[in-house]
Design a protein around this motif. Structure first.
Motif, mmCIF file in Angstrom:
data_model
loop_
_atom_site.group_PDB
_atom_site.id
_atom_site.type_symbol
_atom_site.label_atom_id
_atom_site.label_comp_id
_atom_site.label_asym_id
_atom_site.label_seq_id
_atom_site.Cartn_x
_atom_site.Cartn_y
_atom_site.Cartn_z
ATOM 1 N N ALA A 18 0.825 -1.207 0.000
ATOM 2 C CA ALA A 18 0.000 0.000 0.000
ATOM 3 C C ALA A 18 0.849 1.242 0.000
ATOM 4 N N GLY A 19 1.999 1.191 0.629
ATOM 5 C CA GLY A 19 2.844 2.368 0.684
ATOM 6 C C GLY A 19 3.874 2.420 -0.412
ATOM 7 N N GLY A 20 3.850 1.463 -1.352
ATOM 8 C CA GLY A 20 4.856 1.422 -2.392
ATOM 9 C C GLY A 20 4.740 2.587 -3.349
ATOM 10 N N LEU A 21 5.834 2.901 -4.010
ATOM 11 C CA LEU A 21 5.857 3.996 -4.960
ATOM 12 C C LEU A 21 6.131 3.431 -6.353
ATOM 13 N N ILE A 22 5.141 2.730 -6.898
ATOM 14 C CA ILE A 22 5.296 2.144 -8.216
ATOM 15 C C ILE A 22 5.330 3.235 -9.283
ATOM 16 N N ALA A 23 4.575 4.316 -9.064
ATOM 17 C CA ALA A 23 4.577 5.457 -9.969
ATOM 18 C C ALA A 23 4.277 6.696 -9.162
ATOM 19 N N ASP A 24 4.460 7.873 -9.789
ATOM 20 C CA ASP A 24 4.250 9.121 -9.067
ATOM 21 C C ASP A 24 2.796 9.309 -8.670
ATOM 22 N N ASP A 25 1.863 8.836 -9.511
ATOM 23 C CA ASP A 25 0.450 9.051 -9.239
ATOM 24 C C ASP A 25 -0.363 7.769 -9.233
ATOM 25 N N SER A 26 0.285 6.617 -9.229
ATOM 26 C CA SER A 26 -0.455 5.366 -9.248
ATOM 27 C C SER A 26 0.371 4.234 -8.662
ATOM 28 N N ASP A 27 -0.322 3.317 -7.980
ATOM 29 C CA ASP A 27 0.295 2.095 -7.473
ATOM 30 C C ASP A 27 -0.110 0.883 -8.309
ATOM 31 N N LEU A 28 -0.877 1.106 -9.374
ATOM 32 C CA LEU A 28 -1.412 -0.005 -10.157
ATOM 33 C C LEU A 28 -0.483 -0.363 -11.311
ATOM 34 N N PRO A 29 -0.405 -1.635 -11.665
ATOM 35 C CA PRO A 29 0.377 -2.033 -12.844
ATOM 36 C C PRO A 29 -0.300 -1.544 -14.121
ATOM 37 N N ASP A 30 0.469 -1.453 -15.197
ATOM 38 C CA ASP A 30 -0.028 -0.891 -16.453
ATOM 39 C C ASP A 30 -1.236 -1.648 -16.996
ATOM 40 N N TRP A 31 -1.223 -2.995 -16.904
ATOM 41 C CA TRP A 31 -2.328 -3.762 -17.479
ATOM 42 C C TRP A 31 -3.639 -3.474 -16.765
ATOM 43 N N THR A 32 -3.561 -3.179 -15.440
ATOM 44 C CA THR A 32 -4.777 -2.828 -14.702
ATOM 45 C C THR A 32 -5.288 -1.456 -15.114
ATOM 46 N N ILE A 33 -4.374 -0.500 -15.279
ATOM 47 C CA ILE A 33 -4.759 0.851 -15.684
ATOM 48 C C ILE A 33 -5.428 0.840 -17.046
ATOM 49 N N GLU A 34 -4.892 0.033 -17.964
ATOM 50 C CA GLU A 34 -5.464 -0.044 -19.309
ATOM 51 C C GLU A 34 -6.893 -0.572 -19.291
ATOM 52 N N ARG A 35 -7.217 -1.437 -18.338
ATOM 53 C CA ARG A 35 -8.577 -1.966 -18.246
ATOM 54 C C ARG A 35 -9.516 -0.999 -17.527
ATOM 55 N N ILE A 36 -9.005 -0.317 -16.512
ATOM 56 C CA ILE A 36 -9.844 0.591 -15.721
ATOM 57 C C ILE A 36 -10.153 1.875 -16.478
ATOM 58 N N LYS A 37 -9.170 2.408 -17.210
ATOM 59 C CA LYS A 37 -9.286 3.746 -17.794
ATOM 60 C C LYS A 37 -10.508 3.936 -18.682
ATOM 61 N N PRO A 38 -10.760 3.077 -19.698
ATOM 62 C CA PRO A 38 -11.928 3.335 -20.557
ATOM 63 C C PRO A 38 -13.257 3.229 -19.814
ATOM 64 N N VAL A 39 -13.362 2.285 -18.889
ATOM 65 C CA VAL A 39 -14.601 2.146 -18.112
ATOM 66 C C VAL A 39 -14.812 3.368 -17.231
ATOM 67 N N HIS A 40 -13.747 3.796 -16.551
ATOM 68 C CA HIS A 40 -13.856 4.946 -15.654
ATOM 69 C C HIS A 40 -14.192 6.219 -16.431
ATOM 70 N N GLU A 41 -13.545 6.433 -17.565
ATOM 71 C CA GLU A 41 -13.829 7.634 -18.353
ATOM 72 C C GLU A 41 -15.252 7.628 -18.882
ATOM 73 N N GLY A 42 -15.745 6.455 -19.285
ATOM 74 C CA GLY A 42 -17.105 6.374 -19.802
ATOM 75 C C GLY A 42 -18.146 6.708 -18.736
ATOM 76 N N ILE A 43 -17.989 6.142 -17.540
ATOM 77 C CA ILE A 43 -18.947 6.416 -16.472
ATOM 78 C C ILE A 43 -18.818 7.863 -16.003
ATOM 79 N N SER A 44 -17.591 8.379 -15.896
ATOM 80 C CA SER A 44 -17.391 9.767 -15.477
ATOM 81 C C SER A 44 -18.032 10.726 -16.480
ATOM 82 N N ARG A 45 -17.915 10.400 -17.778
ATOM 83 C CA ARG A 45 -18.533 11.247 -18.801
ATOM 84 C C ARG A 45 -20.052 11.221 -18.664
ATOM 85 N N TRP A 46 -20.616 10.042 -18.319
ATOM 86 C CA TRP A 46 -22.069 9.957 -18.114
ATOM 87 C C TRP A 46 -22.493 10.772 -16.903
ATOM 88 N N VAL A 47 -21.727 10.699 -15.800
ATOM 89 C CA VAL A 47 -22.046 11.491 -14.607
ATOM 90 C C VAL A 47 -22.004 12.974 -14.936
#
Length: 347
Positions: A18-47
């Protein structure tokens, strides 16, 4: 060597990650970010579009497209473990739809965990719900009128009404007020939050929170909190007293240490529980995904004040127009840079 409590073992395993510094603004691996990003942007755009379209219908269509909108959708899940009780999971959803240009300043609220459904102060602990309160029967939808008053100068009062989803529909009304005082010339501040509610099925309830605190230094804040609650179906006055130290560990993580006493009755006060808790909160990904680890040590009256461990792991994801606003700003900056005119140059 004595037996190591389960919360301690889990913390040892989880905190380094939890305290790791994998990236400056994220602790998630790239493959997870690639899956989350389009879903999150789509729902955020709907909101974002839903809130602005509804705001434009009731308010000003021109202003609703450009004004800052604070609507958001929060989806979360709690994984709870209590000694002698075992494991449980509590999903939650909260949707706040802001309509800032509407003349009466309205907000549409959809939530599965309203304050009025969280049980007694003893049952709430760090925020866990009782098993019978996690169903759709606890979901409410309603409108709240927002106040434009500065709560450092005046009481900020809000009125709301709606229904709880159940058959038959359960109407409710709420009256909330907030106030903030700066105490003298020093750093102490006193904040008050109060709510009076009526649900057709449960009757009246009232709750009040008084929070006094001050910063200790650049990273730590001291708070003393008093909570008072009365529910018609319980028909007893409850209270809790707590002292907290909130500490900022880094740009994306914070810790809270608290000692709490919970009791009831005004004529013959009785303490029902003492407990200690530590809450570690981590911004896992770009102010979108958050994780909490909350170990607790309780001394409840119904267990003759013998110690009882508890642990909560909480995940929350936020969907809001802020993501869309940042994308618009980034596209604008790229367009200006391509034309040889950056925002810095224009200033």
């Amino acid at each position: 060597m004595g037996k190591i409590p389960l919360p301690t073992m889990l913390l040892v395993l989880l905190l380094p990650y939890a305290g790791g510094l994998i990236a400056d603004d994220s602790d998630l691996p790239d493959w997870t970010i690639e899956r989350i990003k389009p879903v999150h942007e789509g729902i955020s755009r709907w909101v974002d579009s839903s809130s602005r379209n509804l705001d434009g219908f009731f308010g000003s269509d021109d202003e609703s497209l450009s004004v800052r909108n604070k609507s958001y959708l929060r989806i979360g899940t709690d994984f709870d473990w209590e000694e002698s009780e075992g494991f449980s999971t509590d999903p939650s959803i909260r949707f706040k739809l802001d309509m800032p240009t509407t003349k009466e300043r309205l907000r549409l609220i959809i939530e599965s965990e309203p304050e009025e459904s969280r049980g007694t102060l003893s049952e709430q602990g760090s925020g866990r719900l009782r098993d019978d309160q996690t169903s759709s029967d606890s979901t409410v939808i309603g409108l709240s009128r927002l106040s434009k008053k500065d709560k450092t100068r005046h009481w900020d009062t809000r009125v709301g009404a709606g229904v709880k989803f159940r058959l038959p529909l359960d109407p409710y009304m709420r009256l909330s007020s907030e106030r903030l005082w700066n105490l003298g010339e020093g750093p102490w501040q006193l904040e008050s939050y109060n709510r009076l509610s009526w649900f057709n099925s449960d009757g009246y309830s009232a709750r009040s929170r008084w929070d006094i605190g001050k910063p200790l230094d650049a990273t730590r804040h001291l708070r003393f909190l008093t909570n008072i609650q009365w529910q018609e179906d319980e028909d007893t006055l409850e209270f809790s007293e707590s002292v907290e130290i909130n500490q900022v560990l880094s740009r994306r993580s914070a810790m809270r240490y608290a000692a709490v006493v919970v009791g009831n009755s005004a004529s013959r006060p009785q303490v029902n529980d003492y407990y200690l808790l530590t809450q570690y909160r981590r911004n896992l990904h770009k102010d979108i995904l958050f994780a909490d680890i909350i170990p607790e040590l309780h001394f409840p009256r119904d267990a003759s004040f013998d110690p009882r461990w508890a642990l909560s792991l909480r995940l929350e994801m936020y969907f809001s127009g802020n993501v869309i606003d940042r994308q618009r700003e980034q596209r604008l900056n790229e367009e200006l840079e391509s034309r040889g005119s950056s925002p810095e140059a224009r200033r």
